[in-house]
Design a protein around this motif. Structure first.
Motif, PDB file in Angstrom:
ATOM      1  N   ARG A  13       0.818  -1.213   0.000  1.00 21.62           N
ATOM      2  CA  ARG A  13       0.000   0.000   0.000  1.00 21.62           C
ATOM      3  C   ARG A  13       0.850   1.261   0.000  1.00 21.62           C
ATOM      4  NH1 ARG A  13      -4.603  -1.620   4.551  1.00 21.62           N
ATOM      5  NH2 ARG A  13      -5.448  -3.438   3.434  1.00 21.62           N
ATOM      6  N   SER A  14       2.041   1.170   0.580  1.00 18.33           N
ATOM      7  CA  SER A  14       2.919   2.338   0.630  1.00 18.33           C
ATOM      8  C   SER A  14       4.369   1.894   0.622  1.00 18.33           C
ATOM      9  CB  SER A  14       2.635   3.179   1.882  1.00 18.33           C
ATOM     10  OG  SER A  14       2.978   2.449   3.041  1.00 18.33           O
ATOM     11  N   LEU A  15       5.242   2.761   0.188  1.00 12.30           N
ATOM     12  CA  LEU A  15       6.669   2.466   0.137  1.00 12.30           C
ATOM     13  C   LEU A  15       7.439   3.192   1.234  1.00 12.30           C
ATOM     14  CD1 LEU A  15       7.233   2.617  -3.731  1.00 12.30           C
ATOM     15  CD2 LEU A  15       7.072   0.586  -2.287  1.00 12.30           C
ATOM     16  N   ALA A  16       6.731   3.852   2.130  1.00  8.45           N
ATOM     17  CA  ALA A  16       7.387   4.575   3.223  1.00  8.45           C
ATOM     18  C   ALA A  16       6.426   4.675   4.401  1.00  8.45           C
ATOM     19  CB  ALA A  16       7.816   5.975   2.764  1.00  8.45           C
ATOM     20  N   PRO A  17       6.963   4.796   5.619  1.00 10.36           N
ATOM     21  CA  PRO A  17       6.096   4.956   6.792  1.00 10.36           C
ATOM     22  C   PRO A  17       5.403   6.306   6.787  1.00 10.36           C
ATOM     23  CG  PRO A  17       8.392   5.237   7.410  1.00 10.36           C
ATOM     24  CD  PRO A  17       8.393   4.789   5.981  1.00 10.36           C
ATOM     25  N   LYS A  18       4.185   6.345   7.308  1.00 13.01           N
ATOM     26  CA  LYS A  18       3.425   7.575   7.370  1.00 13.01           C
ATOM     27  C   LYS A  18       3.966   8.498   8.456  1.00 13.01           C
ATOM     28  CE  LYS A  18      -1.354   9.221   7.859  1.00 13.01           C
ATOM     29  NZ  LYS A  18      -2.767   8.828   8.131  1.00 13.01           N
ATOM     30  N   ASP A  19       4.061   9.773   8.145  1.00 18.91           N
ATOM     31  CA  ASP A  19       4.488  10.806   9.106  1.00 18.91           C
ATOM     32  C   ASP A  19       5.839  10.475   9.735  1.00 18.91           C
ATOM     33  OD1 ASP A  19       2.068  12.157   8.679  1.00 18.91           O
ATOM     34  OD2 ASP A  19       1.051  10.967  10.211  1.00 18.91           O
ATOM     35  N   PHE A  20       6.756   9.975   8.930  1.00 14.18           N
ATOM     36  CA  PHE A  20       8.069   9.576   9.455  1.00 14.18           C
ATOM     37  C   PHE A  20       8.941  10.797   9.742  1.00 14.18           C
ATOM     38  CE2 PHE A  20      12.572   8.719   8.605  1.00 14.18           C
ATOM     39  CZ  PHE A  20      12.820   7.752   9.561  1.00 14.18           C
ATOM     40  N   ALA A  77      17.918  -4.803   3.672  1.00 12.14           N
ATOM     41  CA  ALA A  77      18.017  -4.759   2.208  1.00 12.14           C
ATOM     42  C   ALA A  77      16.803  -4.060   1.594  1.00 12.14           C
ATOM     43  CB  ALA A  77      18.152  -6.180   1.657  1.00 12.14           C
ATOM     44  N   VAL A  78      15.613  -4.322   2.125  1.00 17.27           N
ATOM     45  CA  VAL A  78      14.408  -3.650   1.633  1.00 17.27           C
ATOM     46  C   VAL A  78      14.523  -2.150   1.839  1.00 17.27           C
ATOM     47  CG1 VAL A  78      11.933  -3.325   2.053  1.00 17.27           C
ATOM     48  CG2 VAL A  78      12.882  -5.639   1.926  1.00 17.27           C
ATOM     49  N   GLU A  79      14.981  -1.728   3.034  1.00 20.89           N
ATOM     50  CA  GLU A  79      15.137  -0.301   3.305  1.00 20.89           C
ATOM     51  C   GLU A  79      16.197   0.341   2.419  1.00 20.89           C
ATOM     52  OE1 GLU A  79      13.368   2.025   5.317  1.00 20.89           O
ATOM     53  OE2 GLU A  79      12.070   0.328   4.869  1.00 20.89           O
ATOM     54  N   ALA A  80      17.285  -0.377   2.183  1.00 19.39           N
ATOM     55  CA  ALA A  80      18.324   0.151   1.294  1.00 19.39           C
ATOM     56  C   ALA A  80      17.765   0.387  -0.105  1.00 19.39           C
ATOM     57  CB  ALA A  80      19.504  -0.823   1.245  1.00 19.39           C
ATOM     58  N   LYS A  81      16.992  -0.550  -0.594  1.00 17.48           N
ATOM     59  CA  LYS A  81      16.371  -0.400  -1.924  1.00 17.48           C
ATOM     60  C   LYS A  81      15.403   0.775  -1.932  1.00 17.48           C
ATOM     61  CE  LYS A  81      13.608  -2.878  -5.381  1.00 17.48           C
ATOM     62  NZ  LYS A  81      13.029  -4.190  -5.787  1.00 17.48           N
ATOM     63  N   LEU A  82      14.572   0.881  -0.900  1.00 22.21           N
ATOM     64  CA  LEU A  82      13.599   1.969  -0.817  1.00 22.21           C
ATOM     65  C   LEU A  82      14.264   3.337  -0.750  1.00 22.21           C
ATOM     66  CD1 LEU A  82      11.065   0.473   1.774  1.00 22.21           C
ATOM     67  CD2 LEU A  82      10.643   0.847  -0.664  1.00 22.21           C
ATOM     68  N   LEU A  83      15.478   3.385  -0.172  1.00 25.18           N
ATOM     69  CA  LEU A  83      16.165   4.670   0.039  1.00 25.18           C
ATOM     70  C   LEU A  83      17.247   4.946  -0.989  1.00 25.18           C
ATOM     71  CD1 LEU A  83      16.389   4.450   3.940  1.00 25.18           C
ATOM     72  CD2 LEU A  83      14.827   5.865   2.588  1.00 25.18           C
ATOM     73  N   ASP A 105      11.022  -8.429  -4.029  1.00 27.40           N
ATOM     74  CA  ASP A 105      10.361  -8.497  -5.336  1.00 27.40           C
ATOM     75  C   ASP A 105       9.224  -7.480  -5.402  1.00 27.40           C
ATOM     76  OD1 ASP A 105       9.485  -9.201  -7.815  1.00 27.40           O
ATOM     77  OD2 ASP A 105       8.484 -11.055  -7.169  1.00 27.40           O
ATOM     78  N   PHE A 106       9.615  -6.203  -5.553  1.00 27.18           N
ATOM     79  CA  PHE A 106       8.617  -5.140  -5.711  1.00 27.18           C
ATOM     80  C   PHE A 106       9.212  -4.031  -6.555  1.00 27.18           C
ATOM     81  CE2 PHE A 106      10.943  -4.168  -1.792  1.00 27.18           C
ATOM     82  CZ  PHE A 106      11.304  -2.846  -1.966  1.00 27.18           C
ATOM     83  N   ASN A 107       8.345  -3.232  -7.149  1.00 24.42           N
ATOM     84  CA  ASN A 107       8.782  -2.141  -8.015  1.00 24.42           C
ATOM     85  C   ASN A 107       8.706  -0.816  -7.280  1.00 24.42           C
ATOM     86  OD1 ASN A 107       9.147  -3.822 -10.335  1.00 24.42           O
ATOM     87  ND2 ASN A 107       6.906  -3.801 -10.656  1.00 24.42           N
ATOM     88  N   LEU A 108       9.622   0.075  -7.642  1.00 28.54           N
ATOM     89  CA  LEU A 108       9.648   1.397  -7.023  1.00 28.54           C
ATOM     90  C   LEU A 108       8.911   2.443  -7.843  1.00 28.54           C
ATOM     91  CD1 LEU A 108      13.278   1.516  -5.577  1.00 28.54           C
ATOM     92  CD2 LEU A 108      11.142   1.177  -4.360  1.00 28.54           C
TER      93      LEU A 108
END
Length: 459
Positions: A13-20, A77-83, A105-108
């Motif tokens: 649903r989202s690629l980042a935490p809300k109100d981070f 690894a997921v966080e590294a990809k997201l960032l 296995d997700f797209n940015l």
């Protein structure tokens, strides 16, 4: 650990935490574990994604290389990809790597011009020979704790099967390899917790910090990660009081730094001949305590901080009527004698240290404090009764942009055969937890935690 029953998580649903907001103090407290992207708590023992997200943002830049040699389900690894960071992630458990591949296995969806897919490998953290010297920008890892959760079917080299001494010996190899591959001036973040054995605390966190310091690192930050899965009502509350133990509710996140230049020698904090003074203080505990603290993290009201602190300590550890509060401060040292107190008469000795309120405290002052503090405890132990406790209030200090872990140094210095470490308690003020989650440009984290070291007389 089998992953045969794991299913792919719900649709992203989202690629980042809300109100981070990035953490700005040394107490990190996440009420929700975090479930953005493919993150979940299905893999036992994996850490909250808020931890690597904060570390990666603070200590690396897009396109730099992050190493996680305890990959698990791939949280880092997921966080590294997201960032937008490159990542090398390895684990000795092939099934963990399989799960990490599924989680990655997700797209940015065009979030970055350059997408970096993490490199996932089956490997051993003790042997990073495939990585060149001085080539990694950041290490961010969460090792298995000594013989708590087992992650393989007893695969050779799996650190989760080693008990305390064996675990620490193997982590010595990990620390040396970490130092070798990390670039000078860069950071290494390791999450570790304490253990309880035979009703007493094993300071595994402090022991692991020593291993990385001995490998050549400096301590840049010492973060306290608060646990939120400790129930303090009903059964646990009653038994915490009845059996006088606290639920472990904290972990340590030491953030080490590889010096740009080789250190000439290891600093010794074990002895220093300088004078301190001692004074006896009284405790104002006029109000009754409605409920006692039952975990190893005490978040107390700022307005009545010392009052609530004293009441909790005295109610839990002063098993008899007689106790003393002693303050250590700098001035002329005099031989200290108890008045109207016989040997084996005290149930509690509470030691405060006003020296830590000084803004200009030096390394020599810390050596002084450790020497005289240990001397004081050795001198006064005979006054404790058979079930007596010694409680020492301490705090970490920052000198020349590095952390001096005073509580760890104190634990290292105590060698009293009559005392055994019962608890390590983290204390902080409630308003400081709330007030300092603000945007700021400070390079260092604000130290907003203190320690209570609780020793129990055992002979």
């Amino acid at each position: 650990m089998s992953i045969s029953n794991f299913k792919k998580d719900k649709k992203i649903r989202s690629l980042a935490p809300k109100d981070f907001k990035e953490e700005t103090t040394t107490v990190w407290s996440f009420k929700q574990r975090g479930d953005w992207a493919t993150h979940s708590g299905v893999y036992r023992g994996n850490w909250s994604p808020y931890i690597p997200r904060n570390v990666i943002l603070k200590y690396s830049k897009p396109g730099e290389i992050v190493l996680d040699y305890f990959c698990g389900a791939g949280t880092t690894a997921v966080e590294a990809k997201l960032l937008g960071r490159k990542c090398i992630a390895l684990d000795i458990n092939d099934k963990a790597i399989e799960l990490a591949k599924k989680n990655l296995d997700f797209n940015l969806n065009g979030l970055f011009d350059q997408i970096y897919e993490p490199e996932l490998l089956i490997g051993d953290a003790r042997d990073l020979s495939f990585i060149k010297d001085n080539s990694i920008d950041l290490i961010c890892a969460h090792p298995p704790y000594a013989n708590i959760i087992h992650y393989t079917d007893h695969k050779e080299g799996d650190l989760s099967f080693y008990d305390i001494d064996g675990f620490l010996n193997e982590m010595t190899k990990v620390a040396k390899e970490s130092y070798r591959v990390l670039k000078p001036g860069r950071q290494c973040a390791i999450l570790i917790g304490d253990l309880r054995r035979h009703k007493h605390i094993v300071p595994l966190g402090f022991k692991l910090i020593n291993i990385y310091l001995n490998a050549g690192f400096r301590l840049k930050e010492l973060v306290i990660k608060r646990q939120h899965n400790c129930k303090t009502t009903g059964f646990w509350y009653k038994n915490s009081i009845k059996y006088n133990f606290l639920l472990l509710a904290h972990e340590y996140l030491p953030i080490f730094e590889k010096p740009k230049e080789l250190l000439s020698s290891k600093e010794d904090y074990t002895s220093y001949d300088k004078n301190v003074s001692l004074s006896i203080e009284t405790c104002n505990c006029r109000k009754t305590l409605k409920e006692m603290e039952t975990t190893t993290v005490w978040i107390l009201p700022k307005k009545e901080y010392i009052n609530f602190l004293n009441k909790n300590i005295i109610k839990r550890y002063a098993t008899g009527k007689k106790y003393k509060i002693v303050n250590l401060s700098f001035s002329s040292y005099k031989n200290f004698k108890w008045e109207k107190v016989e040997k084996e008469d005290l149930s509690l000795l509470l030691i405060y240290s006003s020296i830590f309120e000084n803004f200009d405290i030096s390394k020599d002052d810390i050596k002084n404090y450790l020497s005289k503090g240990v001397e004081l405890i050795d001198m006064l132990t005979p006054f404790l009764n058979k079930t007596g406790h010694v409680v020492i209030k301490l705090k970490d200090l920052r000198i020349d942009s590095y952390i001096i872990p005073v509580a760890k140094l104190f634990v290292d210095s105590i060698s009293n055969d009559f005392l055994k470490l019962k608890e390590i308690i983290i204390i902080t003020k409630d308003e400081e937890i709330k007030d300092f989650h603000k945007d700021n440009q400070e390079k260092d984290l604000k130290i907003n935690h203190e320690y209570l070291l609780v020793y129990e007389k055992v002979k």
